[in-house]
Write a protein that holds these residues in place. Structure first.
Motif, PDB file in Angstrom:
ATOM      1  N   HIS A  23       1.983  -2.219  10.815  1.00  0.00           N
ATOM      2  CA  HIS A  23       0.977  -2.387  11.859  1.00  0.00           C
ATOM      3  C   HIS A  23       0.208  -3.673  11.585  1.00  0.00           C
ATOM      4  CE1 HIS A  23      -2.625  -1.549  14.318  1.00  0.00           C
ATOM      5  NE2 HIS A  23      -1.760  -0.876  15.073  1.00  0.00           N
ATOM      6  N   VAL A  24      -0.311  -4.276  12.650  1.00  0.00           N
ATOM      7  CA  VAL A  24      -1.018  -5.546  12.531  1.00  0.00           C
ATOM      8  C   VAL A  24      -2.219  -5.443  11.588  1.00  0.00           C
ATOM      9  CG1 VAL A  24      -2.545  -5.249  14.531  1.00  0.00           C
ATOM     10  CG2 VAL A  24      -1.798  -7.537  13.881  1.00  0.00           C
ATOM     11  N   ASN A  25      -2.799  -4.245  11.450  1.00  0.00           N
ATOM     12  CA  ASN A  25      -3.940  -4.063  10.535  1.00  0.00           C
ATOM     13  C   ASN A  25      -3.542  -4.254   9.073  1.00  0.00           C
ATOM     14  OD1 ASN A  25      -5.505  -3.512  12.744  1.00  0.00           O
ATOM     15  ND2 ASN A  25      -5.503  -1.298  12.444  1.00  0.00           N
ATOM     16  N   GLN A  26      -2.252  -4.176   8.771  1.00  0.00           N
ATOM     17  CA  GLN A  26      -1.784  -4.336   7.392  1.00  0.00           C
ATOM     18  C   GLN A  26      -1.443  -5.786   7.046  1.00  0.00           C
ATOM     19  OE1 GLN A  26      -2.047  -1.981   5.218  1.00  0.00           O
ATOM     20  NE2 GLN A  26      -2.657  -0.468   6.745  1.00  0.00           N
ATOM     21  N   LEU A  27      -1.580  -6.690   8.017  1.00  0.00           N
ATOM     22  CA  LEU A  27      -1.258  -8.104   7.780  1.00  0.00           C
ATOM     23  C   LEU A  27      -2.446  -8.830   7.155  1.00  0.00           C
ATOM     24  CD1 LEU A  27       0.491  -8.990  11.161  1.00  0.00           C
ATOM     25  CD2 LEU A  27       1.589  -8.568   8.963  1.00  0.00           C
ATOM     26  N   SER A  28      -2.162  -9.680   6.166  1.00  0.00           N
ATOM     27  CA  SER A  28      -3.226 -10.476   5.556  1.00  0.00           C
ATOM     28  C   SER A  28      -3.344 -11.839   6.239  1.00  0.00           C
ATOM     29  CB  SER A  28      -2.968 -10.645   4.064  1.00  0.00           C
ATOM     30  OG  SER A  28      -1.750 -11.332   3.870  1.00  0.00           O
TER      31      SER A  28
END
Length: 151
Positions: A111-116
């Motif tokens: 999910h995009v929330n897991q991208l740094s």
């Protein structure tokens, strides 16, 4: 008047029960273990697991250190869950995508929330594979800079 057959039968059964009870009482008196010594009542187990009335012969015994005894499952070393892979699909509007794991070749959801940092399809990434209710998810997804200097 005489007794009926069933009355005689019941009287004979009662007499037989009294005789049996008296006989059992005599057997208990004869086989009474009261007064026997402890040695007479003990049973020994030899090294093969057989019961005997004599103590086992003293043979060479291996001394075992209690610290060497392990109970339960063997502990596993902690796994390194950091994996690498390539983003095969990424939908920026909906905010999810899939990474193909280099090691296993399986597709892992992220999910995009897991991208740094921002990523796009065909980017090399490193991630941590984590079990969830619906399967495996990629968390802590970061871009990997290739050796040529391009990402």
């Amino acid at each position: 008047m005489g007794e009926s057959f069933s009355k005689k039968e019941n009287r004979n059964k009662k007499m037989k029960a009294k005789e049996d009870k008296a006989q059992k009482k005599e057997e208990r008196k004869v086989n009474n273990s009261k007064g026997k010594s402890l040695e007479d009542m003990l049973a020994y187990v030899d090294e093969d697991g057989n019961l005997s009335s004599e103590p086992p012969k003293q043979t060479h015994r291996a001394e075992i250190d209690p610290k060497d005894i392990r109970i339960g499952a063997t502990p596993r070393p902690p796994e390194d869950n950091t994996r690498t892979g390539i983003i095969t699909f990424f939908n920026t509007l909906k905010g999810f995508g899939f990474i193909t794991d280099d090691k296993s070749g399986e597709s892992v959801f992220f999910h995009v929330n897991q991208l740094s940092e921002p990523v796009k399809e065909r980017d090399s990434v490193s991630f941590i594979k984590e079990k969830s209710a619906k399967g495996y998810n990629a968390v802590a997804v970061t871009k990997v800079v290739s050796r040529s200097g391009k990402s």
